[in-house]
Design an enzyme around this catalytic site. Structure first.
Site, PDB file in Angstrom:
ATOM      1  N   CYS A 185      -1.041   5.919  10.031  1.00 11.59           N
ATOM      2  CA  CYS A 185       0.219   5.225  10.467  1.00 11.59           C
ATOM      3  C   CYS A 185      -0.077   3.940  11.013  1.00 11.59           C
ATOM      4  O   CYS A 185      -0.725   3.902  12.106  1.00 11.59           O
ATOM      5  CB  CYS A 185       0.753   6.115  11.496  1.00 11.59           C
ATOM      6  SG  CYS A 185       1.564   7.725  10.974  1.00 11.59           S
ATOM      7  N   GLU A 201       0.792  -1.359  -0.014  1.00 11.49           N
ATOM      8  CA  GLU A 201       0.087   0.003  -0.073  1.00 11.49           C
ATOM      9  C   GLU A 201       0.819   1.217   0.130  1.00 11.49           C
ATOM     10  O   GLU A 201       1.927   1.556   0.840  1.00 11.49           O
ATOM     11  CB  GLU A 201      -0.884  -0.050   1.029  1.00 11.49           C
ATOM     12  CG  GLU A 201      -1.730  -1.233   1.179  1.00 11.49           C
ATOM     13  CD  GLU A 201      -3.112  -1.153   2.078  1.00 11.49           C
ATOM     14  OE1 GLU A 201      -4.200  -1.080   1.977  1.00 11.49           O
ATOM     15  OE2 GLU A 201      -2.678  -0.952   3.413  1.00 11.49           O
ATOM     16  N   CYS A 258       1.469  -2.155  15.723  1.00 11.72           N
ATOM     17  CA  CYS A 258       1.319  -1.903  14.078  1.00 11.72           C
ATOM     18  C   CYS A 258       0.747  -3.076  13.569  1.00 11.72           C
ATOM     19  O   CYS A 258       1.074  -4.267  13.687  1.00 11.72           O
ATOM     20  CB  CYS A 258       2.810  -1.818  13.779  1.00 11.72           C
ATOM     21  SG  CYS A 258       2.669  -1.579  11.945  1.00 11.72           S
ATOM     22  N   CYS A 264       3.483   8.480   0.950  1.00 13.90           N
ATOM     23  CA  CYS A 264       4.136   7.515   2.072  1.00 13.90           C
ATOM     24  C   CYS A 264       4.242   6.171   1.159  1.00 13.90           C
ATOM     25  O   CYS A 264       3.174   5.479   0.701  1.00 13.90           O
ATOM     26  CB  CYS A 264       3.006   7.385   3.286  1.00 13.90           C
ATOM     27  SG  CYS A 264       3.486   6.126   4.207  1.00 13.90           S
ATOM     28  N   CYS A 322       6.330  -5.370  15.819  1.00 11.82           N
ATOM     29  CA  CYS A 322       5.979  -4.048  16.785  1.00 11.82           C
ATOM     30  C   CYS A 322       4.396  -4.231  17.293  1.00 11.82           C
ATOM     31  O   CYS A 322       3.709  -4.771  16.383  1.00 11.82           O
ATOM     32  CB  CYS A 322       6.088  -2.510  16.197  1.00 11.82           C
ATOM     33  SG  CYS A 322       7.976  -2.416  15.479  1.00 11.82           S
ATOM     34  N   CYS A 380       6.586  -7.280   6.999  1.00  7.51           N
ATOM     35  CA  CYS A 380       7.479  -6.830   7.724  1.00  7.51           C
ATOM     36  C   CYS A 380       7.963  -7.899   8.707  1.00  7.51           C
ATOM     37  O   CYS A 380       7.253  -8.511   9.139  1.00  7.51           O
ATOM     38  CB  CYS A 380       7.048  -5.350   8.638  1.00  7.51           C
ATOM     39  SG  CYS A 380       8.540  -4.670   9.505  1.00  7.51           S
TER      40      CYS A 380
END
Ligand code: SAH
Ligand code: SF4
Length: 386
Positions: free
Chosen positions: A352, A102, A129, A115, A126, A122
């Site tokens: 975010c 994205e 997230c 962005c 975290c 990933c």
């Protein structure tokens, strides 16, 4: 052949977008042309935004035909485009192998940041997230990273490249899916293409790389690219940080702060940004603020306080508005810029930490192997300079 059997042809043409300049020149020479033709091609691809060779009218017909036979200049496919009520736009882009990532455009009054993602998924996890719940599938190639920005430019029809003052898509933040410093070589190739004067020509000061703290790679971002640095800090002490960001166990705060102190080009005029997600009851007390002030002493920096953005299945809550204000005030009173970031595009899960695409689930062992392989392959293959 049976009449009903479809005739399938395999497209073996290769992508020119994302090639560093020497490689583009090689591709041109391999087609029997003089090296300087690469400059014209570059101009068409990155200044004019051409998507096919037919448009490149100052190249000879026969050169265009040869280009067409062997290469493509393309973009990732756009599987979905959504625009938020606040104007934020999100693209789900799909690459040739079917994987998706994205990218998001966050418009301001007369400018805005795109962005971009650096990986599909990933490897880091975290806790707060959404992307962290998705497995790492692979690193994105330079073509796929540059391609996200070009897709955004297509969507706003911002071609040919306008002068800086007239750009709407004026900045890039490497704050999408993935950890850019675990894919540094591809990110670097892509950013050098984006920075080149005779193409997209976005200056290094308009690019911000955000990292969760991959300490050994931080210096390179400054030395080789000179881009702005943002650190996902999120806690002022190792216990709190390790509990929400497992990478802290590998690279604790002492090392991270040392890397920030050493960051090439950081100065009062060019500060490092510390991102700090406000998590209720976790990292948001006055004691945390005091510890934070002490931690960053001597580093030219500013803070960006991010209200926690929830996602399906998330277990954290955002700190209360009053707590966030008090936290911001304490930092401000100590002399730091510490704005609270307004969440953008929450309605389309574009804020975010909300990005996520479907990717296969693998066992922990398979994942580790895959991640190591991916890292090795890409670092070997893409060590190129332009
Ligand atoms: N992997 C890199 C780049 C992603 S940037 C990094 O972690 O820095 C995305 C930013 O949003 C990071 O600061 C990240 O910590 C933060 N973030 C992640 N999840 C979030 C959430 N749910 N709400 C608010 N911010 C979040
Ligand atoms: Fe990965 Fe960054 Fe999300 Fe952490 S915050 S899981 S490093 S994308």
């Amino acid at each position: 052949m049976n009449e009903l059997t479809p005739v399938q042809t395999v497209d073996t043409r290769t992508q020119l977008v994302g090639l560093a300049r020497p490689q583009l020149t090689e591709a041109v020479v391999a087609l029997g042309e003089k090296p300087f033709r690469a400059k014209q091609l570059w101009h068409w691809i990155y200044h004019r935004g051409a998507k096919d060779f037919a448009a490149m009218t100052d190249l000879s017909k026969s050169f265009r035909t040869r280009l067409e036979e062997h290469h493509v200049v393309g973009r990732p496919a756009v599987a979905r485009e959504q625009t938020s009520v606040d104007g934020t736009r999100k693209w789900l882009v799909q690459f040739d192998d079917g994987q998706k990532a994205e990218s998001v455009f966050i418009p301001e009054e007369d400018r805005g940041a795109v962005c971009v993602s650096s990986q599909v998924g990933c490897t880091l996890t975290c806790r707060f997230c959404h992307t962290g719940t998705q497995r790492l599938v692979r690193n994105l190639t330079p073509a796929e990273i540059v391609g996200q920005f070009m897709t955004a430019r297509d969507s706003y029809n911002e071609w040919p490249t306008p002068t800086d003052e007239r750009r709407m898509l004026s900045n890039i933040v490497l704050m999408g899916m993935g950890e850019p410093l675990y894919n540094f070589d591809n990110v670097a190739t892509a950013m050098k293409i984006i920075m080149a004067d005779d193409g997209i020509a976005l200056g290094k000061r308009r690019i911000t790389l955000s990292t969760s703290g991959v300490v050994p790679e931080i210096h390179r971002a400054g030395a080789e690219l000179g881009v702005n640095l943002a650190i996902s800090l999120h806690a002022p002490d190792d216990d709190t940080r390790s509990a929400i960001m497992p990478i802290n166990k590998k690279y604790p705060l002492k090392d991270l702060m040392a890397a920030c102190r050493d960051y090439p080009g950081a100065s009062n005029a060019r500060r490092i940004t510390f991102e700090y997600v406000m998590l209720k009851g976790i990292n948001d007390t006055p004691a945390h603020a005091r510890a934070l002030i002490k931690l960053v002493r001597g580093i030219p920096c500013k803070f960006n306080l991010i209200p926690f953005n929830p996602w399906p299945g998330s277990t954290y809550e955002c700190s209360d508005a009053a707590t966030v204000t008090a936290f911001s005030d304490m930092l401000a009173n100590a002399g730091f810029t510490a704005p609270v970031r307004t969440p953008r595009g929450r309605d389309i899960l574009a804020a975010c930490g909300q990005l996520k695409t479907d990717s296969e689930k693998l066992s922990a062992r398979e994942l580790r192997l895959r991640a190591e392989q991916v890292r090795d392959v890409w670092t070997e293959k893409e060590r190129v300079e332009i």
